[in-house]
Design a protein around this motif. Structure first.
Motif, PDB file in Angstrom:
ATOM      1  N   MET A 268      60.791  38.455  36.957  1.00 17.02           N
ATOM      2  CA  MET A 268      59.549  39.169  37.706  1.00 17.02           C
ATOM      3  C   MET A 268      58.965  37.967  38.324  1.00 17.02           C
ATOM      4  O   MET A 268      58.833  36.691  37.850  1.00 17.02           O
ATOM      5  N   GLU A 269      58.617  38.162  39.584  1.00 19.65           N
ATOM      6  CA  GLU A 269      57.914  37.423  40.645  1.00 19.65           C
ATOM      7  C   GLU A 269      56.602  37.549  40.685  1.00 19.65           C
ATOM      8  O   GLU A 269      56.144  38.520  40.597  1.00 19.65           O
ATOM      9  N   LYS A 270      55.712  36.329  40.482  1.00 19.92           N
ATOM     10  CA  LYS A 270      54.293  36.509  40.819  1.00 19.92           C
ATOM     11  C   LYS A 270      53.824  35.656  42.051  1.00 19.92           C
ATOM     12  O   LYS A 270      54.307  34.890  42.384  1.00 19.92           O
ATOM     13  N   ILE A 271      53.064  36.347  42.898  1.00 17.60           N
ATOM     14  CA  ILE A 271      52.852  36.039  44.073  1.00 17.60           C
ATOM     15  C   ILE A 271      51.353  36.119  44.266  1.00 17.60           C
ATOM     16  O   ILE A 271      50.911  37.076  44.043  1.00 17.60           O
ATOM     17  N   ILE A 272      50.610  34.924  44.886  1.00 17.86           N
ATOM     18  CA  ILE A 272      49.264  35.051  45.182  1.00 17.86           C
ATOM     19  C   ILE A 272      48.965  34.568  46.705  1.00 17.86           C
ATOM     20  O   ILE A 272      49.415  33.717  46.965  1.00 17.86           O
ATOM     21  N   TYR A 273      48.004  35.535  47.154  1.00 16.86           N
ATOM     22  CA  TYR A 273      47.448  35.275  48.688  1.00 16.86           C
ATOM     23  C   TYR A 273      46.163  35.151  48.849  1.00 16.86           C
ATOM     24  O   TYR A 273      45.419  35.932  47.804  1.00 16.86           O
ATOM     25  N   THR A 274      45.404  34.437  49.732  1.00 13.64           N
ATOM     26  CA  THR A 274      44.002  34.633  49.754  1.00 13.64           C
ATOM     27  C   THR A 274      43.850  34.761  51.171  1.00 13.64           C
ATOM     28  O   THR A 274      44.309  34.097  52.184  1.00 13.64           O
ATOM     29  N   PHE A 275      42.921  35.643  51.502  1.00  8.60           N
ATOM     30  CA  PHE A 275      42.381  35.846  52.995  1.00  8.60           C
ATOM     31  C   PHE A 275      40.935  35.962  52.806  1.00  8.60           C
ATOM     32  O   PHE A 275      40.046  36.223  52.326  1.00  8.60           O
ATOM     33  N   GLN A 276      40.539  35.332  54.163  1.00  2.00           N
ATOM     34  CA  GLN A 276      38.843  35.273  54.517  1.00  2.00           C
ATOM     35  C   GLN A 276      38.424  36.683  54.818  1.00  2.00           C
ATOM     36  O   GLN A 276      39.332  37.551  55.352  1.00  2.00           O
ATOM     37  N   ALA A 277      37.391  37.182  54.602  1.00  7.58           N
ATOM     38  CA  ALA A 277      36.812  38.388  54.579  1.00  7.58           C
ATOM     39  C   ALA A 277      35.248  38.186  54.839  1.00  7.58           C
ATOM     40  O   ALA A 277      34.750  37.156  54.575  1.00  7.58           O
ATOM     41  N   THR A 278      34.673  39.324  55.319  1.00  4.65           N
ATOM     42  CA  THR A 278      33.227  39.405  55.594  1.00  4.65           C
ATOM     43  C   THR A 278      32.509  40.704  54.830  1.00  4.65           C
ATOM     44  O   THR A 278      31.313  40.624  54.849  1.00  4.65           O
ATOM     45  N   LYS A 279      33.232  41.495  54.472  1.00  8.18           N
ATOM     46  CA  LYS A 279      32.620  42.602  53.967  1.00  8.18           C
ATOM     47  C   LYS A 279      33.208  43.156  52.507  1.00  8.18           C
ATOM     48  O   LYS A 279      34.115  42.910  52.088  1.00  8.18           O
ATOM     49  N   ALA A 280      32.125  43.386  51.554  1.00  8.42           N
ATOM     50  CA  ALA A 280      32.299  43.429  50.171  1.00  8.42           C
ATOM     51  C   ALA A 280      32.565  45.059  50.033  1.00  8.42           C
ATOM     52  O   ALA A 280      32.044  45.829  50.704  1.00  8.42           O
ATOM     53  N   ILE A 281      33.475  45.058  48.914  1.00  6.27           N
ATOM     54  CA  ILE A 281      33.398  46.583  48.374  1.00  6.27           C
ATOM     55  C   ILE A 281      32.498  46.576  47.392  1.00  6.27           C
ATOM     56  O   ILE A 281      31.991  45.480  46.692  1.00  6.27           O
ATOM     57  N   ASN A 282      32.163  47.851  46.951  1.00  6.02           N
ATOM     58  CA  ASN A 282      30.915  48.194  45.882  1.00  6.02           C
ATOM     59  C   ASN A 282      31.579  48.380  44.434  1.00  6.02           C
ATOM     60  O   ASN A 282      30.739  48.164  43.498  1.00  6.02           O
ATOM     61  N   LYS A 283      32.735  48.775  44.291  1.00  8.18           N
ATOM     62  CA  LYS A 283      32.955  49.378  42.776  1.00  8.18           C
ATOM     63  C   LYS A 283      34.572  48.778  42.589  1.00  8.18           C
ATOM     64  O   LYS A 283      35.614  48.792  43.814  1.00  8.18           O
ATOM     65  N   ARG A 284      35.074  49.156  41.235  1.00 11.58           N
ATOM     66  CA  ARG A 284      36.385  48.696  41.026  1.00 11.58           C
ATOM     67  C   ARG A 284      37.245  49.961  41.101  1.00 11.58           C
ATOM     68  O   ARG A 284      36.450  51.234  40.846  1.00 11.58           O
ATOM     69  N   VAL A 285      38.296  49.987  41.659  1.00 14.69           N
ATOM     70  CA  VAL A 285      39.392  51.266  41.735  1.00 14.69           C
ATOM     71  C   VAL A 285      40.591  51.025  41.316  1.00 14.69           C
ATOM     72  O   VAL A 285      40.862  49.810  41.351  1.00 14.69           O
ATOM     73  N   HIS A 286      41.365  51.837  40.718  1.00 13.77           N
ATOM     74  CA  HIS A 286      42.591  51.769  40.326  1.00 13.77           C
ATOM     75  C   HIS A 286      43.548  53.001  41.033  1.00 13.77           C
ATOM     76  O   HIS A 286      42.922  54.267  40.700  1.00 13.77           O
ATOM     77  N   VAL A 287      44.373  52.697  41.503  1.00 12.25           N
ATOM     78  CA  VAL A 287      45.312  53.808  42.305  1.00 12.25           C
ATOM     79  C   VAL A 287      46.723  53.762  42.113  1.00 12.25           C
ATOM     80  O   VAL A 287      47.276  52.353  41.887  1.00 12.25           O
ATOM     81  N   GLY A 288      47.438  54.610  42.078  1.00 10.44           N
ATOM     82  CA  GLY A 288      48.972  54.373  41.754  1.00 10.44           C
ATOM     83  C   GLY A 288      49.517  54.338  40.546  1.00 10.44           C
ATOM     84  O   GLY A 288      48.552  54.216  39.436  1.00 10.44           O
ATOM     85  N   VAL A 289      50.469  54.248  40.180  1.00 17.50           N
ATOM     86  CA  VAL A 289      51.166  54.039  38.968  1.00 17.50           C
ATOM     87  C   VAL A 289      52.520  53.120  39.015  1.00 17.50           C
ATOM     88  O   VAL A 289      53.086  52.936  40.396  1.00 17.50           O
ATOM     89  N   VAL A 290      52.675  52.442  38.016  1.00 18.93           N
ATOM     90  CA  VAL A 290      54.002  51.479  38.184  1.00 18.93           C
ATOM     91  C   VAL A 290      55.220  52.432  37.679  1.00 18.93           C
ATOM     92  O   VAL A 290      55.138  52.736  36.471  1.00 18.93           O
ATOM     93  N   GLY A 291      55.940  52.576  38.698  1.00 18.63           N
ATOM     94  CA  GLY A 291      57.205  53.519  38.574  1.00 18.63           C
ATOM     95  C   GLY A 291      58.124  53.350  39.397  1.00 18.63           C
ATOM     96  O   GLY A 291      57.926  52.600  40.593  1.00 18.63           O
ATOM     97  N   SER A 292      59.347  53.809  39.545  1.00 19.48           N
ATOM     98  CA  SER A 292      60.341  53.596  40.348  1.00 19.48           C
ATOM     99  C   SER A 292      59.910  53.976  41.810  1.00 19.48           C
ATOM    100  O   SER A 292      59.651  55.038  42.159  1.00 19.48           O
ATOM    101  N   GLY A 293      59.961  52.901  42.747  1.00 18.59           N
ATOM    102  CA  GLY A 293      59.806  52.945  43.760  1.00 18.59           C
ATOM    103  C   GLY A 293      58.222  53.145  44.338  1.00 18.59           C
ATOM    104  O   GLY A 293      57.968  53.243  45.320  1.00 18.59           O
ATOM    105  N   ASP A 294      57.190  52.706  43.335  1.00 15.06           N
ATOM    106  CA  ASP A 294      55.965  52.798  43.635  1.00 15.06           C
ATOM    107  C   ASP A 294      55.249  51.741  42.894  1.00 15.06           C
ATOM    108  O   ASP A 294      55.722  50.749  42.457  1.00 15.06           O
ATOM    109  N   LEU A 295      53.979  51.752  43.088  1.00 18.70           N
ATOM    110  CA  LEU A 295      53.201  50.445  42.635  1.00 18.70           C
ATOM    111  C   LEU A 295      51.807  50.997  42.181  1.00 18.70           C
ATOM    112  O   LEU A 295      51.173  52.008  42.684  1.00 18.70           O
ATOM    113  N   GLU A 296      50.926  50.222  41.463  1.00 15.98           N
ATOM    114  CA  GLU A 296      49.577  50.452  41.189  1.00 15.98           C
ATOM    115  C   GLU A 296      48.848  49.010  41.915  1.00 15.98           C
ATOM    116  O   GLU A 296      49.112  48.062  41.821  1.00 15.98           O
TER     117      GLU A 296
END
Length: 98
Positions: A1-29
């Protein structure tokens, strides 16, 4: 299992928490949450090692286009770059809907 972390600068906030996708063959959440500062931090957990440069290119392109500040957790099970972009777009769309 590999863990990778990236940071990007931004100016616009999102308003709420979201969850999409599933962890399954050929996919991600994706779990996307509002950030307290003007940065996006992306934390990836993947069972597929050796694709750090590919992840960086896909994420760089996405966050240059969308410029959103968020905490993003990605749990990957071999998704292609196209699927990654699709899920990120989906998460962003859901975060903008009431």
């Amino acid at each position: 299992m590999e863990k990778i972390i990236y940071t990007f600068q931004a100016t616009k906030a999102i308003n709420k928490r979201v969850h999409v996708g599933v962890v399954g063959s050929g996919d991600l959440e994706i779990i996307m949450e509002p950030s307290n500062d003007l940065n996006t931090q992306v934390m990836i957990r993947t069972g597929i090692n050796g694709f750090k440069e590919t992840w960086e290119a896909v994420l760089q392109r996405f966050f240059e286009k969308h410029d959103v500040a968020a905490l993003v957790k990605i749990n990957d099970f071999g998704a292609t770059p196209g699927v990654v972009t699709l899920r990120l777009e989906q998460a962003l769309e859901v975060s903008r809907n009431e």
